[in-house]
Design an enzyme around this catalytic site. Structure first.
Site, PDB file in Angstrom:
ATOM      1  N   ASP A  17     -18.888 -27.376-100.651  1.00 22.41           N
ATOM      2  CA  ASP A  17     -19.897 -28.436-100.623  1.00 22.41           C
ATOM      3  C   ASP A  17     -20.266 -28.833-102.057  1.00 22.41           C
ATOM      4  O   ASP A  17     -20.530 -27.967-102.902  1.00 22.41           O
ATOM      5  CB  ASP A  17     -21.129 -27.884 -99.887  1.00 22.41           C
ATOM      6  N   HIS A  18     -20.306 -30.121-102.334  1.00 23.78           N
ATOM      7  CA  HIS A  18     -20.668 -30.634-103.676  1.00 23.78           C
ATOM      8  C   HIS A  18     -19.845 -29.974-104.788  1.00 23.78           C
ATOM      9  O   HIS A  18     -20.418 -29.517-105.793  1.00 23.78           O
ATOM     10  CB  HIS A  18     -22.164 -30.471-103.950  1.00 23.78           C
ATOM     11  N   ASN A  37     -24.780 -32.830 -92.628  1.00 22.06           N
ATOM     12  CA  ASN A  37     -25.004 -31.659 -93.485  1.00 22.06           C
ATOM     13  C   ASN A  37     -26.427 -31.122 -93.362  1.00 22.06           C
ATOM     14  O   ASN A  37     -27.401 -31.848 -93.602  1.00 22.06           O
ATOM     15  CB  ASN A  37     -24.757 -32.029 -94.953  1.00 22.06           C
ATOM     16  N   ASP A  96     -28.882 -27.806 -94.476  1.00 25.01           N
ATOM     17  CA  ASP A  96     -29.150 -26.579 -95.222  1.00 25.01           C
ATOM     18  C   ASP A  96     -30.648 -26.268 -95.179  1.00 25.01           C
ATOM     19  O   ASP A  96     -31.074 -25.182 -94.772  1.00 25.01           O
ATOM     20  CB  ASP A  96     -28.657 -26.739 -96.675  1.00 25.01           C
ATOM     21  N   GLY A 125     -33.160 -31.472 -99.576  1.00 30.13           N
ATOM     22  CA  GLY A 125     -34.404 -30.725 -99.702  1.00 30.13           C
ATOM     23  C   GLY A 125     -35.419 -31.035 -98.613  1.00 30.13           C
ATOM     24  O   GLY A 125     -35.125 -31.729 -97.636  1.00 30.13           O
ATOM     25  N   GLY A 180     -28.117 -34.486 -96.664  1.00 31.73           N
ATOM     26  CA  GLY A 180     -29.581 -34.541 -96.683  1.00 31.73           C
ATOM     27  C   GLY A 180     -30.156 -34.882 -95.316  1.00 31.73           C
ATOM     28  O   GLY A 180     -31.094 -35.674 -95.212  1.00 31.73           O
ATOM     29  N   ALA A 181     -29.595 -34.280 -94.264  1.00 31.93           N
ATOM     30  CA  ALA A 181     -29.936 -34.715 -92.904  1.00 31.93           C
ATOM     31  C   ALA A 181     -30.900 -33.777 -92.176  1.00 31.93           C
ATOM     32  O   ALA A 181     -31.129 -33.945 -90.975  1.00 31.93           O
ATOM     33  CB  ALA A 181     -28.647 -34.876 -92.094  1.00 31.93           C
TER      34      ALA A 181
HETATM   35  O1  G3H Z   1     -26.647 -29.907-100.989  1.00 34.21           O
HETATM   36  C1  G3H Z   1     -26.596 -28.730-100.619  1.00 34.21           C
HETATM   37  C2  G3H Z   1     -27.667 -27.775-100.705  1.00 34.21           C
HETATM   38  O2  G3H Z   1     -28.749 -27.985 -99.870  1.00 34.21           O
HETATM   39  C3  G3H Z   1     -28.052 -27.399-102.097  1.00 34.21           C
HETATM   40  O3  G3H Z   1     -27.545 -26.181-102.154  1.00 34.21           O
HETATM   41  O4  G3H Z   1     -28.997 -24.782-103.608  1.00 34.21           O
HETATM   42  O5  G3H Z   1     -26.753 -24.033-102.756  1.00 34.21           O
HETATM   43  O6  G3H Z   1     -26.868 -25.808-104.539  1.00 34.21           O
HETATM   44  P1  G3H Z   1     -27.572 -25.152-103.373  1.00 34.21           P
HETATM   45  P1  13P Z   2     -30.600 -30.875 -96.405  1.00 37.89           P
HETATM   46  O1  13P Z   2     -31.276 -30.484 -97.668  1.00 37.89           O
HETATM   47  O2  13P Z   2     -31.272 -32.070 -95.772  1.00 37.89           O
HETATM   48  O3  13P Z   2     -30.444 -29.768 -95.429  1.00 37.89           O
HETATM   49  O4  13P Z   2     -29.109 -31.382 -96.795  1.00 37.89           O
HETATM   50  C1  13P Z   2     -28.086 -30.453 -96.990  1.00 37.89           C
HETATM   51  C2  13P Z   2     -26.864 -31.057 -97.587  1.00 37.89           C
HETATM   52  O5  13P Z   2     -26.696 -32.256 -97.717  1.00 37.89           O
HETATM   53  C3  13P Z   2     -25.817 -30.111 -98.024  1.00 37.89           C
HETATM   54  O6  13P Z   2     -24.732 -30.763 -98.589  1.00 37.89           O
HETATM   55 ZN    ZN Z   3     -25.345 -32.501 -99.711  1.00 38.90          ZN
END
Ligand code: G3H
Ligand code: 13P
Ligand code: ZN
Length: 306
Positions: free
Chosen positions: A81-82, A251, A253, A179, A209-210
């Site tokens: 991811d990213h 996505n 998180d 976030g 960011g969902a």
């Molecule tokens: O975009 C993805 C995550 O929410 C940010 O993750 O804190 O592991 O870089 P990270």
């Molecule tokens: P959230 O912060 O909305 O869960 O997004 C996560 C994300 O885009 C991971 O790539």
């Molecule tokens: Zn993301």
């Protein structure tokens, strides 16, 4: 069964549902996601960022995902991811990831194209699918039309980007952001833009960011000491609308983090004598699993792995 995101998402695109991408950084998060996928009979994307690699180690994280994959017949992918650079992408390909994202969204259009093309040339011959991002993930509540056009994904640029890079999957910016603080007041996404992108771009589309940032999780966290009362996410109806307009990968998180840490807080406060990590992290994992199961139902991927 380890598949690529291209394989998992082509099926989703043909059948009109979306597949959840869930971030892991430890064993508990992987167990929560895998158990949810098995119980919901849902395809699933296991995602790892470079900060999670820094936290837990690429070898450890890859090994636990491969162990999970061998223990189930659920379609699963292991996704970077990213991805910040070619070096990280290469390490992930070498160790067995089936999908990588190269994130050049901070670069200008031509630089993003050339970085993405480079990764496509590296990954695709090895059967690894590539996701790229165009546009900036940022809230658009207080922006003018001109500002919005400068921030979000431009549909014609998206078409040109896909044609020139040969990328498999595209992440678009339509007003979501990473976030827990996505909106100050009312959620606002640019669905008209998504409709136009979907008409012009034929590959699977991703919504980063969902997270929904459910108020019950925020309230639970606040009740047990967290200072996050202003947190707001994407409502379930907006997620359903985005899927109906052509998003195939979603996505998540933040919601996993909220479910996990609000439960850890609850246990530490309500059971002050407890110091066995399994009695603290076990229920936190269960809370995370319930969130993942709910997402699979919401995205329409439940029972698609039958
Ligand atoms: O975009 C993805 C995550 O929410 C940010 O993750 O804190 O592991 O870089 P990270
Ligand atoms: P959230 O912060 O909305 O869960 O997004 C996560 C994300 O885009 C991971 O790539
Ligand atoms: Zn993301």
């Amino acid at each position: 069964m380890l598949l690529t995101n291209k394989e998992i998402l082509s099926e989703a695109m043909a059948k009109g549902y979306a597949v959840g991408h869930f971030n892991i950084s430890n064993l508990e998060s992987l167990l929560a996601i895998t158990e949810a996928a098995v119980e919901e009979k849902s395809p699933v994307i296991i995602a790892i960022t470079s900060s999670s690699i820094k936290y837990a180690g690429l070898e450890y994280l890859t090994a636990i995902v491969k162990t999970a994959e061998k223990s189930t017949s659920i379609p699963m992918s292991l996704h970077l991811d990213h991805g910040p650079d070619v070096e990280t992408v290469s390490k992930c390909i070498d160790i067995g990831f089936t999908s990588v994202m190269i994130d050049g969204s901070h670069l200008n259009f031509e630089e993003n194209i050339s970085l993405t093309k480079h990764v496509v040339e590296l990954a695709q011959p090895k059967g690894i699918s590539v996701e790229a991002e165009l546009g900036r993930l940022a809230g658009i509540e207080e922006t003018t039309v001109e500002e919005k056009d400068a921030i979000l994904t431009d549909p014609s640029a998206a078409k040109e980007f896909v044609e020139r890079t040969g990328v498999d999957i595209l992440a678009v910016a339509i007003g979501t952001s990473h976030g827990a603080y996505k909106f100050k007041a009312k959620p606002r996404l640019d669905f008209e833009r998504l409709k136009t992108i979907r008409k012009m771009v034929k590959i699977p589309l991703v919504l980063h960011g969902a997270s929904g940032v459910p108020s019950r999780l925020v309230e639970k966290a606040v009740k047990y000491g967290a200072a996050i009362s202003e947190a707001k996410g994407i409502p379930d109806e907006d997620i359903k609308k985005a899927i109906s307009l052509g998003i195939q990968k979603i996505n998540i998180d933040t919601d996993l983090r909220l479910a996990f840490t609000s439960t850890v807080r609850e246990i530490l406060v309500t059971l002050p004598k407890e110091f066995d990590p399994r009695k603290i992290l076990g229920p936190a994992k269960e809370a995370m699993k319930e969130i993942v199961k709910g997402k699979m139902q919401l995205f329409g991927s439940a029972f698609k792995a039958d």
